[in-house]
Structures are given as C-alpha cells and as structure tokens.
Design an enzyme around this catalytic site. Structure first.
Site, PDB file in Angstrom:
ATOM      1  CB  THR A 224      -0.987  -0.019   1.191  1.00 52.82           C
ATOM      2  OG1 THR A 224      -1.946   1.032   1.027  1.00 52.82           O
ATOM      3  CG2 THR A 224      -0.284   0.163   2.532  1.00 52.82           C
ATOM      4  CG  ASN A 225      -0.531   4.618  -1.270  1.00 53.31           C
ATOM      5  OD1 ASN A 225      -1.169   5.394  -0.581  1.00 53.31           O
ATOM      6  ND2 ASN A 225      -1.084   3.934  -2.267  1.00 53.31           N
TER       7      ASN A 225
END
Ligand code: CTP
Length: 421
Positions: A224-225
C-alpha cells in the site's frame, strides 16, 4: 464558530415532551454557536421536562408555548413564525406530536405553526417554496414500533421531511431498544445537509476516490502507500456542502465517512476501478483523489508466506493495475459521462511538468498538483499546498492551506466546468 450553511439561518426548533428534551438544550446551543437565529417553540409537556427559561437563555429569544399569549399581543404568531423560518427542527419529536403533524392537527402553537410551514421536498434541489423539516423522534420503543407511529413517520418522510434517528440504546424506562433521540451533532449534520440543497451542486452527483489501495501479497500482507484519505474526504464534504449527492469509493480508511456521504468500500485498485466505472455513467463530477497502486503482486498467495531456513530474499513479481482515470476517459469518450473529471498528481520532483503530462494523458479537465515531499503538506498532513492546472492551460498556484480549504478551491474551480443541464 459560524457555520457556512447555518450562519444567519432562522431556525424554528420545536421541542416536545420527553426526557430527551434536555438534549434539545444542547442542540439549541450548537445552533446558536453555528450562527443560526433560533426560535424555540415548546409543547406544554416539553416545559415539564425543561424550563422555557433554559431555551430563552441559550437562544437569546423568548421560548414560546402558548398560542394565546404571544409577545406584543400578536394574534397570529403561528403564521408569522411560519413565514419567517428557513429551517424546521423538531427534537425530540414525541409520538403524540408526530401523530398530530401527520394528520395536520393544529391544537397548540407548535403544531399550528408547523401546519402553516410547508415541507420542502427532500428529493428536489432548492426548496420550492417549502422549508426543510428535520424530525428527531424519541419515545419508548413500543410506541416507536407501533404501526400507527411508523405510518405517521412514513407519511411525513414521503412529504419531504428528513428523519434523524431514533437510535437504539438505553431508554428512560431502563429497557434497551429503539427510541433514543439522535445526538445533537447528528441532528445538526442533517440540518446542514438539508440546507445545502440550495447550493450550486444541488441535483448533481459527485464521485470521489480516496485512500491508498491495498494489494494483497498473502492473506495477512499487502502493498500500500501512505495516503490517509483526508484530502478525498475533505473534497466529499465540500461537494456535499454545495448540495451534491456524494459517494466515495475508498480503500480502507482510519477516518470516518462524513455525514450524508455514501461510502463504497473497496480494497484493491481493480475493485476501485470496477466500482468507479459502474457509477461513471451517472456521475457529473469524478474526482480521483485516491493513491492507486500502479502494480499488484502478480500472484497473491492463498496461505501466509513462510520463510524457509537460510532464505535471504523473497522475490515478488508485480503486475500492472488498470489506470482508473484512463479507463474513465475511454468510457467518457463514448458516453460523455462524467461531465467533469479531476485528477491529482502526487509528485516528488518536476511537479508542474509531470502534472501537466498526466492532465493530457488521462484527458482530465483539471489536475491538482501536489508536491508530497513538502513538509507539513501532502500525505497524512492536515494542510496541502497545490497548484491547479486546467485543460485550457490556465494554472493557479495556491498557498499552503488546510485540506478543507483546498477542497473548497477545487470545487469552486469545478463549478464553471459544468454545463447547465
Ligand atoms: N490514478 C488512477 N489509476 C491508477 C493510478 C493513478 O486513476 N492506476 C489516478 C490517481 O487517483 C490520481 C492520478 O491518477 O488522480 C495521478 O496519480 P499518480 O499516482 O500521481 O500518477 P500515476 O498515474 O500513478 O503516475 P506515476 O505513478 O507514474 O507518477
């Protein structure tokens, strides 16, 4: 602090008999703090629970009960009050007053005033000569469950009234059940939502993407980020306050969805893409504020990946995800929908050149360029410094400001992009 929707609004706050009447004092105070002018009209029963003086002190105006002893000898206080009201809230609304309102009875100052105050149809933009009504029923759970009470509520909602609550919980009788008055903050939010229907986006649908997508590696791990989703939710709130019907397609978020905004939860970029494309054909404005993973693990393991003794590395092959705004552009070229598409460009270098290239590649009307390396701005922060780049080549560099203000500026830039229907 004055609220942009409630400031200067003339609110008729009806208070009927029930233990929740004490919460109406808090609601009155919140409305006044938001800048509203509040006229409280109580029933005799309400005045047995809370003194009119409480409301008079909070609103700075007389709290009225009696039809026959209006200040200044006004012979038709109900008509005069009805004509000078922007918003009706009845909280708490007892089973008795609910029944009277549904039947059109006018046997006290509150019911007479409300009978003289037409309900604005909730389904239509603008108020059409009516006034938004917010009803917050509160009563013992058997009274609420009674089919007669339910039918009265349905009748008023069918005419355009907004129903808030009741919630479930501990009731005055000590029993648990449905019948608790909605919290004042929720009633206030419903009031804001109703007032927004006069706004320039009333009757329009806005779809926002938000958050960082999660791309599973195995059942317990994902890529993810750092996106928090704050900017996306700020945009959703800004669009809602301009009167739009707003939905947010979002990856898992740590922050709650704003009141009155539809939540469409997804996890992966592919799911987000599917959800957006399914709605694009009925969307006036699409704002892509999500941080979409461009790649996903090519194979998500069915079981948790285990390390083996002596293993020094693990190679993960990634596969390309769809470009959501790119897919939308292709669909829009065929259908003409959405009417306007806004993207974000989160960059760590060459901000304006990269953003301008994305504006063209994704066939956007507007791109919001955002240097995510700037301290106090971008991912996770409460503030943002952005530059707006338009398809016609215009650029507008904004100073650093709270995300809520950035959202207002973005929406203000979108309004002229929409053709009248
Ligand atoms: N976006 C999208 N689908 C993707 C990736 C991004 O719709 N697969 C959208 C984002 O929501 C944003 C805009 O495209 O509105 C730009 O996102 P950004 O991550 O800055 O750019 P990318 O297109 O991913 O390009 P790159 O990562 O190569 O900079």
């Amino acid at each position: 602090m004055a609220d942009r929707l409630l400031d200067g609004q003339r609110v008729l706050l009806g208070v009927t008999g029930g233990i929740a009447a004490y919460k109406a004092a808090d609601l009155c105070s919140k409305l006044v703090q938001a800048g509203a002018q509040v006229d409280v009209v109580m029933t005799e029963a309400a005045a047995r629970f809370v003194a009119p003086l409480t409301f008079a002190a909070l609103s700075g105006r007389p709290a009225r009960i009696d039809m026959w002893s209006a200040p200044g000898g006004d012979p038709i206080p109900h008509v005069r009050m009805a004509a000078s009201t922007d918003l009706v809230i009845v909280a708490p609304l007892s089973a008795n007053t609910l029944a009277k309102l549904a039947l059109g009875l006018a046997d006290n100052l509150l019911t007479a005033t409300l009978l003289a105050t037409p309900i604005a149809a909730l389904s239509k933009p603008g108020f059409d000569g009516g006034v938004p009504w917010i009803l917050a029923p509160a009563m013992e759970s058997h009274m609420w469950a009674n089919p007669l009470t339910q039918a009265h509520m349905v009748a008023l909602v069918a005419r355009g009234a907004a129903q808030v609550g009741p919630g479930r919980g501990r009731l005055a009788s000590g029993a648990m059940g449905a019948g608790r008055m909605a919290e004042p903050a929720e009633i206030l939010a419903a009031a804001r939502l109703a007032l927004a229907r006069r706004g320039p986006l009333a009757g329009r649908r806005v779809l926002v993407t938000a958050g960082g997508t999660q791309e599973p590696l195995d059942p317990v791990r994902y890529l993810t980020n750092a996106s928090s989703g704050k900017m996306g939710l700020a945009l959703a709130e800004a669009a809602r306050d301009l009167g739009a019907a707003v939905a947010v397609v979002h990856a898992p978020l740590a922050v709650p969805m704003p009141y009155g905004v539809e939540s469409v939860p997804v996890r992966t970029a592919q799911q987000m893409c599917d959800a957006v494309l399914a709605r694009a054909g009925t969307t006036d404005v699409l704002i892509g504020a999500a941080a979409v993973a461009d790649f996903r693990p090519a194979e998500a393991a069915g079981q948790k990946i285990k390390k083996t003794p002596g293993q020094e590395e693990l190679l993960v092959r990634l596969a390309r995800n769809p470009d959501i705004l790119g897919e939308v552009a292709a669909q829009r070229a065929q259908t003409g929908w959405p009417r306007a598409v806004v993207g974000f460009a989160a960059e760590t270098q060459d901000l304006l050149a990269n953003a301008a290239a994305k504006l063209v590649a994704k066939r956007l009307d507007l791109i919001v360029a955002n240097d995510v390396t700037e301290p106090g701005s971008g991912f996770g922060a409460d503030d943002n410094r952005v530059t707006l780049l338009f398809a016609d080549g215009r650029q507008e560099a904004l100073p650093i400001m709270p995300k809520a203000e950035v959202a207002d500026r973005v929406l203000a830039a979108v309004l002229p992009l929409l053709q009248p229907d």
